[in-house]
Design a protein around this motif. Structure first.
Motif, PDB file in Angstrom:
ATOM      1  N   GLY A   1       0.789  -1.237   0.104  1.00  0.00           N
ATOM      2  CA  GLY A   1       0.054  -0.015   0.098  1.00  0.00           C
ATOM      3  C   GLY A   1       0.947   1.140  -0.031  1.00  0.00           C
ATOM      4  N   ALA A   2       1.998   1.323   0.769  1.00  0.00           N
ATOM      5  CA  ALA A   2       2.926   2.399   0.854  1.00  0.00           C
ATOM      6  C   ALA A   2       3.590   2.776  -0.463  1.00  0.00           C
ATOM      7  N   PHE A   3       3.956   1.716  -1.097  1.00  0.00           N
ATOM      8  CA  PHE A   3       4.479   1.736  -2.291  1.00  0.00           C
ATOM      9  C   PHE A   3       3.625   2.444  -3.278  1.00  0.00           C
ATOM     10  N   LEU A   4       2.398   1.722  -3.223  1.00  0.00           N
ATOM     11  CA  LEU A   4       1.250   2.322  -4.508  1.00  0.00           C
ATOM     12  C   LEU A   4       1.214   4.089  -3.856  1.00  0.00           C
ATOM     13  N   THR A   5       0.907   4.363  -2.805  1.00  0.00           N
ATOM     14  CA  THR A   5       0.866   5.663  -2.285  1.00  0.00           C
ATOM     15  C   THR A   5       1.869   6.508  -2.863  1.00  0.00           C
ATOM     16  N   PHE A   6       3.161   5.833  -2.733  1.00  0.00           N
ATOM     17  CA  PHE A   6       4.337   6.797  -3.192  1.00  0.00           C
ATOM     18  C   PHE A   6       4.102   7.144  -4.673  1.00  0.00           C
ATOM     19  N   VAL A   7       3.792   5.778  -5.430  1.00  0.00           N
ATOM     20  CA  VAL A   7       4.067   6.086  -7.052  1.00  0.00           C
ATOM     21  C   VAL A   7       2.869   6.842  -7.482  1.00  0.00           C
ATOM     22  N   LEU A   8       1.596   6.953  -6.679  1.00  0.00           N
ATOM     23  CA  LEU A   8       0.609   7.912  -7.261  1.00  0.00           C
ATOM     24  C   LEU A   8       0.686   9.305  -6.736  1.00  0.00           C
ATOM     25  N   CYS A   9       1.319   9.431  -5.547  1.00  0.00           N
ATOM     26  CA  CYS A   9       1.337  10.651  -4.769  1.00  0.00           C
ATOM     27  C   CYS A   9       2.396  11.542  -5.798  1.00  0.00           C
ATOM     28  N   ILE A  10       3.588  10.821  -6.004  1.00  0.00           N
ATOM     29  CA  ILE A  10       4.630  11.579  -6.609  1.00  0.00           C
ATOM     30  C   ILE A  10       4.453  12.091  -8.088  1.00  0.00           C
ATOM     31  N   GLY A  11       3.493  11.139  -8.760  1.00  0.00           N
ATOM     32  CA  GLY A  11       2.980  11.720 -10.169  1.00  0.00           C
ATOM     33  C   GLY A  11       1.908  12.465 -10.301  1.00  0.00           C
ATOM     34  N   ASP A  12       1.171  12.973  -9.051  1.00  0.00           N
ATOM     35  CA  ASP A  12       0.106  13.725  -9.253  1.00  0.00           C
ATOM     36  C   ASP A  12       0.023  15.411  -9.509  1.00  0.00           C
ATOM     37  N   TYR A  13      -0.462  15.632 -10.731  1.00  0.00           N
ATOM     38  CA  TYR A  13      -0.494  17.223 -10.792  1.00  0.00           C
ATOM     39  C   TYR A  13      -1.663  17.904 -10.245  1.00  0.00           C
ATOM     40  N   VAL A  14      -2.961  16.879 -10.121  1.00  0.00           N
ATOM     41  CA  VAL A  14      -3.992  17.728  -9.846  1.00  0.00           C
ATOM     42  C   VAL A  14      -4.114  18.240  -8.406  1.00  0.00           C
ATOM     43  N   THR A  15      -3.656  17.378  -7.538  1.00  0.00           N
ATOM     44  CA  THR A  15      -4.049  17.949  -6.101  1.00  0.00           C
ATOM     45  C   THR A  15      -3.089  18.966  -5.590  1.00  0.00           C
ATOM     46  N   PRO A  16      -1.975  18.961  -5.714  1.00  0.00           N
ATOM     47  CA  PRO A  16      -0.910  19.993  -5.520  1.00  0.00           C
ATOM     48  C   PRO A  16      -1.558  21.566  -6.251  1.00  0.00           C
ATOM     49  N   GLN A  17      -1.788  21.304  -7.447  1.00  0.00           N
ATOM     50  CA  GLN A  17      -2.263  22.481  -8.327  1.00  0.00           C
ATOM     51  C   GLN A  17      -3.479  23.107  -7.758  1.00  0.00           C
ATOM     52  N   ILE A  18      -4.442  22.242  -7.271  1.00  0.00           N
ATOM     53  CA  ILE A  18      -5.635  22.919  -6.692  1.00  0.00           C
ATOM     54  C   ILE A  18      -5.460  23.252  -5.522  1.00  0.00           C
ATOM     55  N   LEU A  19      -4.952  22.306  -4.492  1.00  0.00           N
ATOM     56  CA  LEU A  19      -4.807  22.605  -3.226  1.00  0.00           C
ATOM     57  C   LEU A  19      -3.712  23.623  -2.762  1.00  0.00           C
ATOM     58  N   GLY A  20      -2.505  23.295  -3.337  1.00  0.00           N
ATOM     59  CA  GLY A  20      -1.430  23.936  -2.936  1.00  0.00           C
ATOM     60  C   GLY A  20      -1.220  25.335  -3.610  1.00  0.00           C
ATOM     61  N   GLY A  21      -1.947  25.864  -4.495  1.00  0.00           N
ATOM     62  CA  GLY A  21      -2.023  27.124  -5.029  1.00  0.00           C
ATOM     63  C   GLY A  21      -0.478  26.943  -6.035  1.00  0.00           C
ATOM     64  N   ASN A  22       0.063  28.171  -5.952  1.00  0.00           N
ATOM     65  CA  ASN A  22       1.466  28.229  -6.796  1.00  0.00           C
ATOM     66  C   ASN A  22       2.496  28.503  -5.870  1.00  0.00           C
ATOM     67  N   THR A  23       2.105  28.383  -4.447  1.00  0.00           N
ATOM     68  CA  THR A  23       3.294  29.008  -3.419  1.00  0.00           C
ATOM     69  C   THR A  23       4.675  28.047  -3.573  1.00  0.00           C
ATOM     70  N   GLU A  24       4.351  26.747  -3.748  1.00  0.00           N
ATOM     71  CA  GLU A  24       5.593  25.828  -4.160  1.00  0.00           C
ATOM     72  C   GLU A  24       5.324  24.991  -5.383  1.00  0.00           C
ATOM     73  N   LEU A  25       6.113  24.431  -6.009  1.00  0.00           N
ATOM     74  CA  LEU A  25       5.667  23.592  -7.037  1.00  0.00           C
ATOM     75  C   LEU A  25       6.423  22.214  -6.894  1.00  0.00           C
ATOM     76  N   THR A  26       5.595  21.300  -7.279  1.00  0.00           N
ATOM     77  CA  THR A  26       6.010  19.946  -7.326  1.00  0.00           C
ATOM     78  C   THR A  26       6.722  19.331  -8.663  1.00  0.00           C
ATOM     79  N   VAL A  27       7.523  18.469  -9.126  1.00  0.00           N
ATOM     80  CA  VAL A  27       7.708  18.091 -10.076  1.00  0.00           C
ATOM     81  C   VAL A  27       6.734  17.764 -11.293  1.00  0.00           C
ATOM     82  N   PRO A  28       5.311  17.176 -11.092  1.00  0.00           N
ATOM     83  CA  PRO A  28       4.493  17.082 -11.994  1.00  0.00           C
ATOM     84  C   PRO A  28       4.100  18.517 -12.406  1.00  0.00           C
TER      85      PRO A  28
END
Lengths: 283, 257
Positions: free
Chosen positions: A213-240
């Motif tokens: 489960g943790a591995f799946l979480t890691f893979v899906l989380c690090i590749g996601d664009y939508v969540t940080p874009q909507i909730l994080g705003g543009n204060t800091e950017l993730t790789v996606p």
């Protein structure tokens, strides 16, 4: 049938799916790899074997920073999700009466099926300046001014944790329910207290479920664009997010490809680190 | 006493956390005013009427269903054939082929979409609903294959042998024995594929241009901030996904036990 005719027939059945995967997954992936070694001169693409894009990743502060931000968020989300999901899966498996278990599990993971764009938007409703949480806290007289929750890393992590707690509850529950109750009874009979039983018997036996489960979480989380874009705003950017910026405004496909390759490299490292306990075939 | 209540308190807190966003979303979709934040004044169906009368949204909804059912059909047919070929025929290198078919699962959607985008634009082809559907087959085929492959057991194989001994051709065996016996798995693969594809965002975002799917349309609506229209459309999307999952639970998984 002769073995030869048998083999040809078997390949015939598998061929369409294999061709599809090669044409629309393997080939694009190889082209993306080649693209990461190409360069942009002005607006024209120059194919070659240049490591310039990878060098740029180490030289430009905002690119290196994005990799750090992605790693920090992903590791935080993975740890918090496991810590929150384990007790939930435990309670459903061992405290909820058997006839209600399936319903409890179904209810616990139902919002998992909300579209991920909609799910992030729903968290925005909860965390916004005039949203549910601020409104409730002010109503209760706990705070006088709204606190900033949306457009922060906290919001991104909350949105992710919400999603992955549901996923992990499912994988850990599946693991717990397979355990024979005899293990617990034997440990208790031998004089172990509840904590010792958990620490030395249950936890090691459920490690494959946790790691998967943790591995799946890691893979899906690090590749996601939508969540940080909507909730994080543009204060800091993730790789996606940086990849999408390269695609959009600058049409810098080579740099975007190099970032994607780095992302895959990180996932591969995570896979190697957890391979000992991974049971992907059992999902 | 307190220790015995603790698990139930935790369960309750977990459910509040899990349902807080969806609950807020659905509640304020019935908001009378034009901001989906407290205080709640309603209930009103105003925003549902509003979105159902919006041609862009209903068009995008139709596109989403088209892409989802198209991609799911192709995924299930290709996945079934591959599972049949690899489970029923002794092939050298079948482990490698299974690995190749499962491989797209280990790569994030963004990267799958980026690779296809590069190839399609380099080849000078246009982006459309078809290219989005191709991308969705790439991510759903491994799931369809894995589900169907996992349910091909010895039980079906014996029935297939019996049918063959009685003179059935391979096509007849597949049509009259294998497919009916595997129907629960095939249906599960199909509906799972539909739910994953119909609200998928990033691949659809990268691979469509003029005609877009619903999540992409919702994305462009998001730019103008919080709105009860978004709540209404989001609640409808949730309702559809949950219905499919519940139907699946009732029809397929119940029967299997």
């Amino acid at each position: 049938m002769t073995p030869r005719a048998e083999r040809i027939r078997g390949w015939g059945f598998a061929a369409p799916a294999l061709l599809w995967t090669v044409a629309f997954f393997v080939v694009p992936f190889l082209v993306m790899g080649a693209m990461s070694l190409a360069t942009l001169e002005g607006r024209t693409l120059v194919w070659g074997l240049s490591l310039a894009n990878y060098v740029e990743l180490t030289e430009k502060a905002y690119l290196a920073r994005a990799i750090m931000v992605s790693l920090e968020i992903t590791v935080t989300v993975t740890v918090v999700s496991v810590v929150l999901a384990y007790p939930l899966a435990w309670i459903i498996a061992f405290r909820v009466p058997a006839r209600w278990q399936r319903l409890a599990l179904l209810l616990a993971i139902l919002p998992f099926w909300t579209s991920y764009v909609v799910r992030s938007y729903a968290w925005l409703l909860v965390l916004a300046r005039e949203g549910m949480i601020n409104n409730t806290l002010i109503g209760l007289g706990l705070i006088s001014e709204p606190i900033t929750l949306a457009n922060t890393r906290f919001a991104t992590v909350t949105g992710f944790v919400h999603f992955f707690v549901m996923l992990l509850t499912l994988t850990i529950y599946a693991n717990l329910i397979q355990l024979s109750p005899n293990y617990r009874r034997a440990a208790m009979d031998l004089g172990a207290n509840a904590f010792q039983t958990f620490r030395h018997v249950i936890l090691p036996l459920t490690l494959p479920g946790i790691v998967t489960g943790a591995f799946l979480t890691f893979v899906l989380c690090i590749g996601d664009y939508v969540t940080p874009q909507i909730l994080g705003g543009n204060t800091e950017l993730t790789v996606p997010q940086v990849i999408m910026v390269q695609l959009g405004r600058r049409a810098d496909f080579p740099l975007a490809s190099a970032l994607a390759i780095v992302l895959m490299g990180i996932v591969t490292l995570a896979y190697i680190a957890s391979a000992r306990w991974l049971r992907l075939d059992r999902l | 006493m307190i220790l015995r209540m603790l698990p139930w308190a935790y369960l309750l807190a977990a459910f509040v956390f899990i349902y807080l966003p969806v609950g807020t979303l659905v509640l304020f979709s019935f908001q009378e005013g034009s901001l989906p934040v407290p205080p709640f004044n309603g209930p009103s169906l105003r925003w549902y009427g509003d979105i159902l009368g919006d041609d862009d949204l209903t068009g995008a909804l139709l596109n989403s269903l088209l892409v989802a059912f198209g991609a799911a059909s192709v995924s299930v047919v290709l996945g079934f054939l591959a599972a049949y070929g690899l489970a029923r025929h002794v092939l050298p290198g079948s482990a490698v082929m299974r690995g190749l078919l499962i491989a797209p699962l280990t790569v994030s959607y963004l990267i799958v979409g980026l690779g296809l985008l590069i190839v399609i634009t380099r080849a000078g082809l246009g982006l459309s609903l078809v290219t989005a559907a191709i991308g969705h087959v790439v991510i759903n085929l491994p799931i369809a294959f894995a589900i169907i492959y996992a349910s091909m057991g010895a039980q079906q194989q014996n029935a297939e042998r019996a049918a063959r001994d009685l003179g059935a051709s391979e096509a007849q065996v597949i049509r009259l024995v294998t497919v009916p016996m595997l129907m629960p798995a095939i249906a599960a693969a199909f509906f799972l594929s539909v739910t994953l594809s119909w609200d998928e965002f990033i691949i659809a975002f990268l691979l469509t241009r003029f005609d877009v799917t619903l999540p992409v349309e919702i994305w462009s609506m998001l730019r103008s901030g919080l709105s009860p229209r978004l709540n209404a459309i989001g609640s409808l999307v949730f309702l559809v996904s949950v219905s499919v999952v519940l139907i699946l639970e009732l029809l397929v998984f119940r029967r299997r036990r």
